[in-house]
Motif scaffolding. Structure first.
Motif, PDB file in Angstrom:
ATOM      1  N   ILE A 298       4.119  10.531   6.636  1.00  0.00           N
ATOM      2  CA  ILE A 298       4.361   9.973   5.303  1.00  0.00           C
ATOM      3  C   ILE A 298       4.716  11.062   4.294  1.00  0.00           C
ATOM      4  CG2 ILE A 298       2.902   7.974   5.740  1.00  0.00           C
ATOM      5  CD1 ILE A 298       0.807   9.236   3.865  1.00  0.00           C
ATOM      6  N   ALA A 299       4.343  12.313   4.589  1.00  0.00           N
ATOM      7  CA  ALA A 299       4.693  13.401   3.676  1.00  0.00           C
ATOM      8  C   ALA A 299       6.206  13.530   3.526  1.00  0.00           C
ATOM      9  CB  ALA A 299       4.096  14.721   4.163  1.00  0.00           C
ATOM     10  N   VAL A 300       6.953  13.161   4.576  1.00  0.00           N
ATOM     11  CA  VAL A 300       8.413  13.246   4.500  1.00  0.00           C
ATOM     12  C   VAL A 300       9.069  11.880   4.393  1.00  0.00           C
ATOM     13  CG1 VAL A 300       8.531  15.447   5.708  1.00  0.00           C
ATOM     14  CG2 VAL A 300       8.635  13.334   7.026  1.00  0.00           C
ATOM     15  N   ALA A 301       8.353  10.799   4.724  1.00  0.00           N
ATOM     16  CA  ALA A 301       8.976   9.480   4.833  1.00  0.00           C
ATOM     17  C   ALA A 301       8.840   8.615   3.589  1.00  0.00           C
ATOM     18  CB  ALA A 301       8.392   8.726   6.031  1.00  0.00           C
ATOM     19  N   VAL A 302       7.915   8.943   2.687  1.00  0.00           N
ATOM     20  CA  VAL A 302       7.713   8.116   1.493  1.00  0.00           C
ATOM     21  C   VAL A 302       8.490   8.732   0.330  1.00  0.00           C
ATOM     22  CG1 VAL A 302       6.046   7.156  -0.123  1.00  0.00           C
ATOM     23  CG2 VAL A 302       5.430   7.419   2.292  1.00  0.00           C
ATOM     24  N   PRO A 303       9.438   7.983  -0.238  1.00  0.00           N
ATOM     25  CA  PRO A 303      10.210   8.537  -1.360  1.00  0.00           C
ATOM     26  C   PRO A 303       9.320   8.825  -2.564  1.00  0.00           C
ATOM     27  CG  PRO A 303      11.287   6.591  -0.423  1.00  0.00           C
ATOM     28  CD  PRO A 303       9.908   6.650   0.169  1.00  0.00           C
ATOM     29  N   PRO A 304       9.597   9.882  -3.298  1.00  0.00           N
ATOM     30  CA  PRO A 304       8.812  10.182  -4.502  1.00  0.00           C
ATOM     31  C   PRO A 304       8.827   9.002  -5.470  1.00  0.00           C
ATOM     32  CG  PRO A 304      10.268  12.009  -3.954  1.00  0.00           C
ATOM     33  CD  PRO A 304      10.650  10.882  -3.050  1.00  0.00           C
TER      34      PRO A 304
ATOM     35  N   MET B 111       7.401   6.211  -5.064  1.00  0.00           N
ATOM     36  CA  MET B 111       7.134   4.942  -4.394  1.00  0.00           C
ATOM     37  C   MET B 111       5.645   4.837  -4.054  1.00  0.00           C
ATOM     38  SD  MET B 111       9.716   2.831  -3.690  1.00  0.00           S
ATOM     39  CE  MET B 111      11.493   2.765  -3.511  1.00  0.00           C
ATOM     40  N   PRO B 112       5.121   3.621  -3.898  1.00  0.00           N
ATOM     41  CA  PRO B 112       3.729   3.480  -3.474  1.00  0.00           C
ATOM     42  C   PRO B 112       3.453   4.242  -2.182  1.00  0.00           C
ATOM     43  CG  PRO B 112       4.603   1.352  -4.147  1.00  0.00           C
ATOM     44  CD  PRO B 112       5.764   2.310  -4.139  1.00  0.00           C
ATOM     45  N   GLY B 113       2.310   4.932  -2.142  1.00  0.00           N
ATOM     46  CA  GLY B 113       1.923   5.672  -0.953  1.00  0.00           C
ATOM     47  C   GLY B 113       2.402   7.103  -0.911  1.00  0.00           C
ATOM     48  N   ALA B 114       3.188   7.524  -1.898  1.00  0.00           N
ATOM     49  CA  ALA B 114       3.679   8.902  -1.907  1.00  0.00           C
ATOM     50  C   ALA B 114       2.505   9.856  -2.085  1.00  0.00           C
ATOM     51  CB  ALA B 114       4.697   9.111  -3.024  1.00  0.00           C
ATOM     52  N   PRO B 115       2.462  10.925  -1.275  1.00  0.00           N
ATOM     53  CA  PRO B 115       1.362  11.889  -1.424  1.00  0.00           C
ATOM     54  C   PRO B 115       1.357  12.500  -2.813  1.00  0.00           C
ATOM     55  CG  PRO B 115       2.587  12.266   0.619  1.00  0.00           C
ATOM     56  CD  PRO B 115       3.388  11.286  -0.195  1.00  0.00           C
TER      57      PRO B 115
ATOM     58  N   TYR C   2      13.900  -5.285  13.504  1.00  0.00           N
ATOM     59  CA  TYR C   2      13.498  -4.921  14.858  1.00  0.00           C
ATOM     60  C   TYR C   2      14.056  -3.542  15.229  1.00  0.00           C
ATOM     61  CZ  TYR C   2      12.439  -5.505  19.839  1.00  0.00           C
ATOM     62  OH  TYR C   2      11.936  -5.348  21.115  1.00  0.00           O
ATOM     63  N   ALA C   3      15.329  -3.320  14.929  1.00  0.00           N
ATOM     64  CA  ALA C   3      15.941  -2.021  15.229  1.00  0.00           C
ATOM     65  C   ALA C   3      15.264  -0.905  14.434  1.00  0.00           C
ATOM     66  CB  ALA C   3      17.433  -2.069  14.914  1.00  0.00           C
ATOM     67  N   THR C   4      14.962  -1.165  13.168  1.00  0.00           N
ATOM     68  CA  THR C   4      14.309  -0.154  12.334  1.00  0.00           C
ATOM     69  C   THR C   4      12.909   0.158  12.851  1.00  0.00           C
ATOM     70  OG1 THR C   4      15.582  -0.862  10.399  1.00  0.00           O
ATOM     71  CG2 THR C   4      13.566   0.386   9.979  1.00  0.00           C
ATOM     72  N   ALA C   5      12.200  -0.865  13.328  1.00  0.00           N
ATOM     73  CA  ALA C   5      10.870  -0.636  13.899  1.00  0.00           C
ATOM     74  C   ALA C   5      10.951   0.280  15.110  1.00  0.00           C
ATOM     75  CB  ALA C   5      10.217  -1.959  14.274  1.00  0.00           C
ATOM     76  N   GLN C   6      11.923   0.057  15.980  1.00  0.00           N
ATOM     77  CA  GLN C   6      12.068   0.892  17.174  1.00  0.00           C
ATOM     78  C   GLN C   6      12.443   2.323  16.802  1.00  0.00           C
ATOM     79  OE1 GLN C   6      10.713  -0.288  19.650  1.00  0.00           O
ATOM     80  NE2 GLN C   6      11.961  -1.662  20.880  1.00  0.00           N
ATOM     81  N   ILE C   7      13.263   2.463  15.785  1.00  0.00           N
ATOM     82  CA  ILE C   7      13.651   3.802  15.329  1.00  0.00           C
ATOM     83  C   ILE C   7      12.458   4.523  14.706  1.00  0.00           C
ATOM     84  CG2 ILE C   7      15.040   4.968  13.549  1.00  0.00           C
ATOM     85  CD1 ILE C   7      17.274   2.920  14.269  1.00  0.00           C
ATOM     86  N   LEU C   8      11.663   3.816  13.916  1.00  0.00           N
ATOM     87  CA  LEU C   8      10.450   4.415  13.346  1.00  0.00           C
ATOM     88  C   LEU C   8       9.520   4.904  14.445  1.00  0.00           C
ATOM     89  CD1 LEU C   8       8.412   4.984  11.022  1.00  0.00           C
ATOM     90  CD2 LEU C   8       7.611   2.615  11.340  1.00  0.00           C
ATOM     91  N   ILE C   9       9.292   4.083  15.456  1.00  0.00           N
ATOM     92  CA  ILE C   9       8.389   4.454  16.553  1.00  0.00           C
ATOM     93  C   ILE C   9       8.915   5.685  17.286  1.00  0.00           C
ATOM     94  CG2 ILE C   9       7.509   3.675  18.781  1.00  0.00           C
ATOM     95  CD1 ILE C   9       7.549   0.791  17.473  1.00  0.00           C
TER      96      ILE C   9
ATOM     97  N   ALA D 210       0.833  -1.210   0.000  1.00  0.00           N
ATOM     98  CA  ALA D 210       0.000   0.000   0.000  1.00  0.00           C
ATOM     99  C   ALA D 210       0.858   1.246   0.000  1.00  0.00           C
ATOM    100  CB  ALA D 210      -0.919  -0.009   1.219  1.00  0.00           C
ATOM    101  N   GLY D 211       2.006   1.181   0.615  1.00  0.00           N
ATOM    102  CA  GLY D 211       2.905   2.319   0.680  1.00  0.00           C
ATOM    103  C   GLY D 211       4.260   1.881   1.208  1.00  0.00           C
ATOM    104  N   VAL D 212       5.244   2.761   1.056  1.00  0.00           N
ATOM    105  CA  VAL D 212       6.632   2.434   1.388  1.00  0.00           C
ATOM    106  C   VAL D 212       7.224   3.582   2.207  1.00  0.00           C
ATOM    107  CG1 VAL D 212       8.920   1.946   0.462  1.00  0.00           C
ATOM    108  CG2 VAL D 212       6.895   1.070  -0.718  1.00  0.00           C
ATOM    109  N   ILE D 213       7.612   3.300   3.447  1.00  0.00           N
ATOM    110  CA  ILE D 213       8.212   4.298   4.335  1.00  0.00           C
ATOM    111  C   ILE D 213       9.704   4.041   4.450  1.00  0.00           C
ATOM    112  CG2 ILE D 213       8.372   5.039   6.754  1.00  0.00           C
ATOM    113  CD1 ILE D 213       5.373   4.663   6.959  1.00  0.00           C
ATOM    114  N   ASP D 214      10.484   5.084   4.271  1.00  0.00           N
ATOM    115  CA  ASP D 214      11.944   4.982   4.367  1.00  0.00           C
ATOM    116  C   ASP D 214      12.414   5.686   5.640  1.00  0.00           C
ATOM    117  OD1 ASP D 214      14.630   4.723   3.968  1.00  0.00           O
ATOM    118  OD2 ASP D 214      14.731   6.015   2.197  1.00  0.00           O
ATOM    119  N   THR D 215      12.926   4.918   6.606  1.00  0.00           N
ATOM    120  CA  THR D 215      13.399   5.552   7.843  1.00  0.00           C
ATOM    121  C   THR D 215      14.670   6.367   7.621  1.00  0.00           C
ATOM    122  OG1 THR D 215      14.444   3.432   8.430  1.00  0.00           O
ATOM    123  CG2 THR D 215      12.331   3.961   9.485  1.00  0.00           C
ATOM    124  N   LEU D 216      15.420   6.084   6.569  1.00  0.00           N
ATOM    125  CA  LEU D 216      16.572   6.927   6.241  1.00  0.00           C
ATOM    126  C   LEU D 216      16.095   8.316   5.838  1.00  0.00           C
ATOM    127  CD1 LEU D 216      19.565   7.434   5.631  1.00  0.00           C
ATOM    128  CD2 LEU D 216      19.194   6.394   3.381  1.00  0.00           C
TER     129      LEU D 216
END
Length: 200
Positions: free
Chosen positions: A179-185, A187-191, A159-166, A112-118
């Protein structure tokens, strides 16, 4: 931010064998529910690749050909992995690498969408010397006492990435802001970009 109304979300990590293009040797899919990683329903798979690991990647994640010899092949696991991923949102660190690897192996899958923690970390924590996973672990100091395996294994890194996201989600008031800042242009789910109003 209240995480409870988030849509279904899986933090994913895929490890390869160092070939070009890579064969998968480990995949992890860790749900985030009620504000924490839900290891009780996580998916984790070791995969016996058609080509052996390169010596470099075997040293990084420790998954040698001998360790993987008795694991199922991707053909045996693909339907199960696809079923677990479903059409949930996915999250990963430098996620385009994991997304492209999984998409290459599961061409009919689409999240449905893609979130990049980087990408999210660069927007959330200005001025860090780098934004690699190790740097963020040292900066945020998440509780990783329950993390399985070790660094550079898919189960640990998800697991580490999940904790960092939270932890980073606390810096945002709403899911839409995140998601406005976390979804790369692209990618699925980008605004959708806002269109300029046209006067007639």
């Amino acid at each position: 931010m209240d995480i409870s109304p988030w849509p279904p979300l899986l933090v994913v990590d895929a490890e390869g064998n160092g070939a070009t293009p890579p064969d998968l040797v480990e995949v992890a899919a860790l749900p985030v529910r009620d504000g924490r990683p839900d290891t009780s329903t996580a998916g984790a798979w070791l995969i016996n690749p058609p080509r052996p690991d390169t010596p470099f990647v075997a040293r990084v994640h420790g998954l040698t050909s001998e360790i993987l010899a008795d694991s199922p092949t991707w053909q045996e696991l693909a339907d199960q992995v696809h079923s677990v991923l479903g059409n949930a949102w996915i999250c990963g660190h430098n996620v385009h690498v994991d997304y492209r690897a999984l998409k290459a192996h599961l061409p009919k899958w689409e999240p449905a969408g893609v979130i990049d923690t980087l990408r999210l970390a660069r927007a959330t924590y200005k001025g860090l010397p780098s934004y690699g996973l190790d740097t963020l672990i040292n900066h945020i100091r998440p509780d990783l006492s329950a993390a399985p395996a070790h660094r550079h294994r898919a189960t640990y890194d998800s697991y580490a990435t999940a904790q960092i996201l939270i932890a980073m989600a606390d810096q945002y008031e709403t899911w839409d802001q995140l998601i406005a800042v976390a979804v790369p242009p692209g990618m699925p789910g980008a605004p959708e970009p806002e269109k300029d109003a046209t006067l007639w």
